[in-house]
Design a protein around this motif. Structure first.
Motif, PDB file in Angstrom:
ATOM      1  N   PHE A  71       9.601   5.529  -7.097  1.00  0.00           N
ATOM      2  CA  PHE A  71       8.540   5.721  -6.205  1.00  0.00           C
ATOM      3  C   PHE A  71       7.337   5.790  -5.600  1.00  0.00           C
ATOM      4  N   MET A  72       6.851   5.078  -4.681  1.00  0.00           N
ATOM      5  CA  MET A  72       5.683   4.558  -4.368  1.00  0.00           C
ATOM      6  C   MET A  72       4.714   5.434  -3.504  1.00  0.00           C
ATOM      7  N   VAL A  73       3.504   5.362  -3.470  1.00  0.00           N
ATOM      8  CA  VAL A  73       3.306   6.909  -3.373  1.00  0.00           C
ATOM      9  C   VAL A  73       1.745   6.484  -2.274  1.00  0.00           C
ATOM     10  N   ASP A  74       1.571   6.543  -0.886  1.00  0.00           N
ATOM     11  CA  ASP A  74       0.440   6.223   0.339  1.00  0.00           C
ATOM     12  C   ASP A  74      -0.569   6.446  -0.711  1.00  0.00           C
ATOM     13  N   LYS A 119      -4.278   0.480 -14.697  1.00  0.00           N
ATOM     14  CA  LYS A 119      -3.865   1.633 -15.333  1.00  0.00           C
ATOM     15  C   LYS A 119      -2.343   2.001 -15.794  1.00  0.00           C
ATOM     16  N   SER A 120      -1.497   0.928 -15.162  1.00  0.00           N
ATOM     17  CA  SER A 120      -0.666   1.450 -14.585  1.00  0.00           C
ATOM     18  C   SER A 120       0.026   0.642 -16.291  1.00  0.00           C
ATOM     19  N   LYS A 121       1.668   1.413 -16.918  1.00  0.00           N
ATOM     20  CA  LYS A 121       1.989   1.477 -17.899  1.00  0.00           C
ATOM     21  C   LYS A 121       2.879  -0.348 -17.375  1.00  0.00           C
ATOM     22  N   THR A 122       4.049  -0.569 -16.249  1.00  0.00           N
ATOM     23  CA  THR A 122       4.632  -0.814 -16.076  1.00  0.00           C
ATOM     24  C   THR A 122       3.101  -1.629 -14.291  1.00  0.00           C
ATOM     25  N   PRO A 123       3.672  -3.164 -14.048  1.00  0.00           N
ATOM     26  CA  PRO A 123       2.698  -3.419 -13.030  1.00  0.00           C
ATOM     27  C   PRO A 123       3.153  -2.706 -11.937  1.00  0.00           C
ATOM     28  N   LEU A 124       2.046  -2.481 -11.128  1.00  0.00           N
ATOM     29  CA  LEU A 124       2.466  -2.017  -9.660  1.00  0.00           C
ATOM     30  C   LEU A 124       2.842  -2.670  -8.304  1.00  0.00           C
ATOM     31  N   MET A 125       4.321  -2.516  -7.818  1.00  0.00           N
ATOM     32  CA  MET A 125       4.233  -3.229  -6.905  1.00  0.00           C
ATOM     33  C   MET A 125       3.664  -2.648  -4.956  1.00  0.00           C
ATOM     34  N   GLY A 174      -3.405  -9.051  -2.846  1.00  0.00           N
ATOM     35  CA  GLY A 174      -2.141  -8.593  -3.464  1.00  0.00           C
ATOM     36  C   GLY A 174      -1.373  -7.264  -3.022  1.00  0.00           C
ATOM     37  N   VAL A 175      -1.388  -7.522  -2.550  1.00  0.00           N
ATOM     38  CA  VAL A 175      -0.068  -6.885  -1.591  1.00  0.00           C
ATOM     39  C   VAL A 175       1.545  -7.954  -1.706  1.00  0.00           C
ATOM     40  N   HIS A 176       2.680  -7.456  -2.247  1.00  0.00           N
ATOM     41  CA  HIS A 176       3.638  -7.779  -2.871  1.00  0.00           C
ATOM     42  C   HIS A 176       4.655  -7.845  -1.556  1.00  0.00           C
ATOM     43  N   ILE A 177       4.772  -6.743  -0.751  1.00  0.00           N
ATOM     44  CA  ILE A 177       5.848  -6.339  -0.105  1.00  0.00           C
ATOM     45  C   ILE A 177       4.807  -6.010   1.590  1.00  0.00           C
ATOM     46  N   ASN A 178       5.590  -6.658   2.213  1.00  0.00           N
ATOM     47  CA  ASN A 178       4.701  -6.174   4.070  1.00  0.00           C
ATOM     48  C   ASN A 178       5.900  -5.182   4.327  1.00  0.00           C
ATOM     49  N   PHE A 179       6.040  -4.347   5.067  1.00  0.00           N
ATOM     50  CA  PHE A 179       7.155  -3.574   5.270  1.00  0.00           C
ATOM     51  C   PHE A 179       7.458  -4.111   7.471  1.00  0.00           C
ATOM     52  N   ALA A 180       7.973  -5.691   7.685  1.00  0.00           N
ATOM     53  CA  ALA A 180       8.005  -6.220   8.574  1.00  0.00           C
ATOM     54  C   ALA A 180       9.044  -7.228   8.351  1.00  0.00           C
ATOM     55  N   PRO A 181       9.971  -7.672   9.385  1.00  0.00           N
ATOM     56  CA  PRO A 181       9.218  -7.456  10.399  1.00  0.00           C
ATOM     57  C   PRO A 181      10.139  -6.701  11.199  1.00  0.00           C
ATOM     58  N   ASP A 182       9.802  -6.020  12.522  1.00  0.00           N
ATOM     59  CA  ASP A 182      10.693  -4.294  12.704  1.00  0.00           C
ATOM     60  C   ASP A 182      11.433  -5.827  13.723  1.00  0.00           C
TER      61      ASP A 182
END
Length: 988
Positions: A71-74, A119-125, A174-182
């Motif tokens: 899960f990835m939450v906004d 706070k995260s047990k596993t590093p967050l993407m 610190g952003v690992h994935i960019n929802f691009a390119p369209d």
């Protein structure tokens, strides 16, 4: 030690039977892909270390925690505390795998990222939807061109560079994935959600640009995500609001929509986002979203296209998905369909519970879960989360808005802007002396930057009225009309259409005038143009950004070449249309120093020198301009007209440039005559003026005189001979406070000279003694002599000659003698408070007394100008007589003048042009090349050009305000110290 493949094979074999063989194969495939590929070919991933980390993390997680990784939450960094607290709980309690940040600011986002990672047990993407940069979601960050704009370029270079810079911005935040390119192929002009987000309608072009963008971004270690699978480009509905239907055959989708996916998948694409679409040819269940369709996700994307990367759903709170089922149910269906990451679930606890229950009942196998979780963990390793480091917030905002970003944006716009029509070769605009140009604004957004940029090349008047008939009447005095259509650049979804009124105005103006139509809008606007609107030129500039407006204006005047082509079809124009047009060697503006091999950080030191000068009252204000390789990369103003704070200097304010007049007025006219063989450099002065035939100056040659090697006096204080010898007041026989036939020459405000003054001046020069010894002696006298000759030869005064021969055609609209006849006084910097001659503050009248006694028009002084205009003349010299599509004199003629003929006699000067000193101490920073040239002026002006470095430098000031005895600029070497900074900034 075994490979990742060996390990996964062994574990899978122990856990599953033949009915689960599909998921076993998926484990094999992904492990193999990750053992052979790295995100960045310059970085090698230690496969054993990656395996160890993934195994360790995976084994440490409970089944519920493994499900949480899906899960990835906004998260909105600008929302209230309750919203943030909800996400905190999901991180701490549900052990979610990632966060997609939305609206907010970079610092808030960085702080939240650091906190939640701790706070995260596993590093967050961490993900973002940042197709044209972080500015798609955040304030205070850089916005790059939209895909449609990038799609207009003939090459993919700008797509790669934009992708790379966006990737670097993501990494910094610190952003690992960019929802691009369209990668949607936008074949529907009425598409409400894609449009500008697409690279265009041609599948090859879209694929090339998408591939370049992906490579650029992934080269930085930021994961790319192609979307919206299987294709959202030919819809007329928004999946945020409903479930759009794509009613094409599977063959058509395979041929068009899936085309870019194949290439990207075969070349290292990290992830794909599946859209919420209704596609009957791919999913037979009516109204069943593609995002939860096994036929689309597993059968098509995984099996047929062989995609082994991460698969994301589009946001599950979008109506295209959320309308279909209850929260939790949609998540379960999406996971069963083959998705790895469930994006923006509406109820994560419920969804986790439902997936967990499905695993316990055997509806979903544990091996299926293992496939997705291991894929997620391997991706986290790739982006460096195995060695997580908190975001450094120092200089964060500055790092997200750099000179390199400007350079990339500038280059992208230069590649994109498209010329679609150019009847009678109206572009680029040449022969400015024949043009009267008006600008008419259409649209709901500002065109101020466009208009300002146009005015750097010519006088362009904006015509404003709400009535069409009045507009047509006001335009009757103009022979060229530029119409700009400006639509908001805020988002790519703004309407691109012109109103009926605007279309009518465009048509009616075009019927009566030569029109250049420039559209700063989505290219689909072209479908609105009527055949009855006969514009001579049509430019498509795509976006209404400052860069687009600046570059487009420069293209209109030929300062840049035009290269783009349409990325879509619209109206009578087809995809791929676009005329290529070369530039005509005018200066361009706004370029970054880095684009010409200079360091902005070093150039910034000029600010300190300018402030130091003003604080120490070396000059009230100044204009400083630097151009290299035909590009103005530094153009700033400092201080005020006076030492007060109410009259700040602007770039269009005029300065008295004193002796720089020599090389901006007299010298080019002389060059022109030498070029035409009317006179020669060996011409004796007796041939130039009969009054000198029987004087001691008769045999002096033009070459000697302009090299200041002719035994002439340095200057003659002509004005002193017209003052009372007792109290130095002006003699009434020479001056009056009122103009009349006897006193027609305006010397200053309410100060007029008699006609005998001019004759007296020339007679004194003719009868003056020569110096006893022949050596170098700088003198003003040659330019009195040449003024007399030029005006006699052409039967016009020097003011008219310079305008007719150079200034008008070069677009030097702010260069003139007698500036008060053309400009208001408040646009002219004051000079000396003259108490020895004119007894008044001098403003708008020439400072030099000799030029003033000639009515303000001198060959040696009298010219007023701006740094921009001075740069144009210096650039023309740098180009050896060519500027703006016109040759003023041949290159070999300029070379004759830029040569020291008497260097052996310690004369540093060329013909009229000052040159660097022959020894180590001189008039420049001692860093210029021997081929360089320029001049300085008594009032504080200085300009220099260097052919070797293709460099132009202009410094204008009124250092003589209020007192001409102020020598701060000279004693502190201010102008040459700035010149040294300029040379220091050149990247060696």
């Amino acid at each position: 030690m075994g490979t990742v493949l060996d390990f996964l094979c062994l574990q899978a074999f122990k856990k599953i039977m033949m009915k689960n063989m599909y998921w076993l194969l998926m484990v094999f495939a992904f492990a193999k892909a990750n053992s052979q590929q790295t995100l960045n070919p310059l970085v090698t991933i230690d496969q054993d270390a990656q395996k160890h980390w993934v195994d360790s993390v995976y084994s440490s997680l409970s089944q519920e925690e493994r499900i949480g990784q899906l899960f990835m939450v906004d998260l909105f960094s600008n929302k209230e505390a309750a919203h943030v607290n909800k996400v905190r709980k999901l991180v701490e309690q549900q052990k979610i795998g990632g966060i997609i940040f939305s609206k907010g600011g970079p610092l808030q986002q960085a702080h939240l990222t650091n906190e939640l990672q701790s706070k995260s047990k596993t590093p967050l993407m961490i993900a973002m939807d940042a197709e044209w940069g972080l500015a798609m979601r955040l304030d205070s960050v850089y916005a790059f061109p939209w895909n449609m704009t990038l799609g207009a370029a003939r090459t993919s270079t700008s797509s790669y560079e934009v992708g790379k810079r966006i990737g670097e911005h993501c990494k910094r935040l610190g952003v690992h994935i960019n929802f691009a390119p369209d990668v949607d192929i936008n074949t529907n002009p009425d598409n409400p959600i894609i449009g500008n987000r697409s690279f265009g309608e041609n599948k090859e072009n879209v694929t090339q640009k998408s591939y370049a963008f992906m490579n650029g971004m992934q080269s930085t270690g930021t994961l790319a995500c192609a979307k919206h699978f299987p294709g959202h480009g030919d819809t007329d509905q928004d999946s945020h609001k409903t479930l759009p239907t794509v009613d094409f055959t599977a063959a058509r989708i395979d041929s068009i929509e899936l085309y870019p996916y194949r290439r990207l998948i075969n070349h290292g694409l990290a992830s794909v986002m599946v859209a919420h679409l209704n596609i009957p040819s791919l999913e037979s269940r009516s109204g069943y979203p593609t995002s939860i369709s096994k036929k689309v996700v597993t059968d098509l994307l995984i099996d047929k296209l062989k995609f082994e990367g991460l698969i994301f759903t589009d946001a599950l709170n979008m109506k295209g998905a959320s309308n279909f089922s209850k929260p939790g149910d949609i998540d379960l269906a999406a996971f069963k369909a083959g998705n790895d990451v469930l994006l923006i679930s509406e109820d994560i606890p419920t969804a986790i519970a439902k997936i967990n229950a499905a695993i316990k009942t055997g509806e979903i196998t544990k091996e299926r879960l293992e496939v997705s979780v291991r894929k997620i963990l391997m991706a986290k390793y790739k982006v460096g989360l195995h060695q997580y480091v908190p975001i450094d917030t120092e200089h964060l905002v500055a790092d997200l808005h750099t000179e390199e970003d400007d350079m990339v944006y500038e280059s992208a716009m230069e590649q994109a802007i498209t010329l679609l029509k150019n009847e009678k070769k109206i572009l680029p605009i040449k022969n400015l002396e024949t043009k009267r140009i008006a600008y008419v604004h259409l649209g709901d957004d500002s065109g101020a930057v466009f208009l300002k940029e146009l005015n750097k090349y010519a006088n362009v008047d904006q015509i404003i009225t709400d009535d069409l008939n009045t507009m047509l009447e006001m335009l009757s005095d103009y022979n060229t009309v530029i119409i700009g259509a400006h639509r908001s650049n805020e988002t790519p979804w703004k309407s691109y259409k012109l109103t009926a009124k605007e279309l009518n105005w465009l048509t009616e103006i075009s019927k009566k005038h030569r029109v250049i139509f420039d559209a700063f809008v989505n290219p689909y606007m072209l479908s609105q143009l009527k055949a009855t609107a006969p514009m001579e030129a049509i430019l498509m500039s795509y976006q209404n950004s400052d860069w687009s407006q600046q570059i487009s204006a420069q293209m209109i005047f030929g300062a840049r070449a035009i290269k783009g082509r349409l990325p879509v079809s619209a109206g009578k124009f087809d995809v791929g249309d676009g005329l290529q047009l070369d530039g005509i060697s005018r200066l361009s503006y706004g370029d970054t120093p880095a684009s010409v091999g200079m360091k902005a950080a070093i150039l910034a030191k000029i600010d300190s020198v300018a402030r130091y000068t003003i604080e120490n009252k070396g000059a009230p204000g100044m204009q400083i301009l630097v151009a290299r390789k035909g590009k103005v990369i530094f153009d700033k103003t400092y201080g005020g007209h006076t030492y007060g704070k109410d009259d700040p200097v602007s770039s269009t304010d005029l300065y008295d440039i004193a002796s720089v007049t020599k090389i901006l007025a007299t010298l080019p006219l002389v060059m022109e005559l030498v070029d035409r063989k009317v006179i020669s450099l060996n011409e004796p002065l007796s041939k130039l003026n009969a009054k000198l035939a029987h004087t001691n100056k008769s045999d002096i040659k033009l070459k000697e005189m302009l090299s200041h090697y002719a035994r002439l006096q340095a200057w003659i204080p002509f004005y002193k001979y017209t003052l009372d010898s007792l109290d130095s007041t002006p003699l009434k026989e020479y001056y009056s406070t009122t103009r009349s036939d006897i006193y027609p020459i305006e010397v200053a405000d309410h100060f007029y000279a008699s006609t005998m003054v001019k004759d007296t001046i020339f007679n004194r020069i003719a009868n003056s003694e020569l110096l006893d010894k022949l050596n170098y002696k700088y003198s003003d006298l040659p330019y009195y002599i040449l003024k007399n000759y030029l005006e006699s030869h052409y039967k016009k005064n020097l003011d008219e000659l310079t305008q007719d021969h150079f200034y008008q055609s070069m677009g030097m609209t702010h260069t003139t003698y007698l500036p008060l006849k053309k400009f208001p006084k408040n646009k002219i910097a004051p000079t000396e408070n003259d108490q020895t001659f004119r007894r008044q503050q001098i403003r708008g009248y020439v400072h030099d007394q000799g030029a003033a006694m000639q009515g303000g028009i001198g060959g040696h002084a009298g010219l007023f100008s701006t740094a921009n205009d001075v740069a144009k003349m210096m650039q023309m010299y740098l180009q050896k007589g060519f500027y703006g599509g016109k040759t003023y004199f041949k290159s070999e003629t300029f070379d004759k003048f830029n040569h020291r003929y008497f260097a052996g006699d310690q004369v540093r000067r060329g013909i009229g042009l000052d040159k660097p000193a022959l020894d180590s101490v001189g008039n420049t920073c001692n860093c210029t090349s021997d081929s360089s040239f320029g001049h300085s002026g008594f009032t504080g002006a200085f300009t220099w050009a260097d052919p070797k470095e293709e460099l132009v430098y202009v410094f204008l000031s009124n250092r003589v305000y209020p007192d001409a005895d102020n020598r701060f600029l000279i004693s502190k070497n201010i102008r040459t110290n700035i010149q040294q900074i300029i040379y220091d900034s050149i990247i060696q």
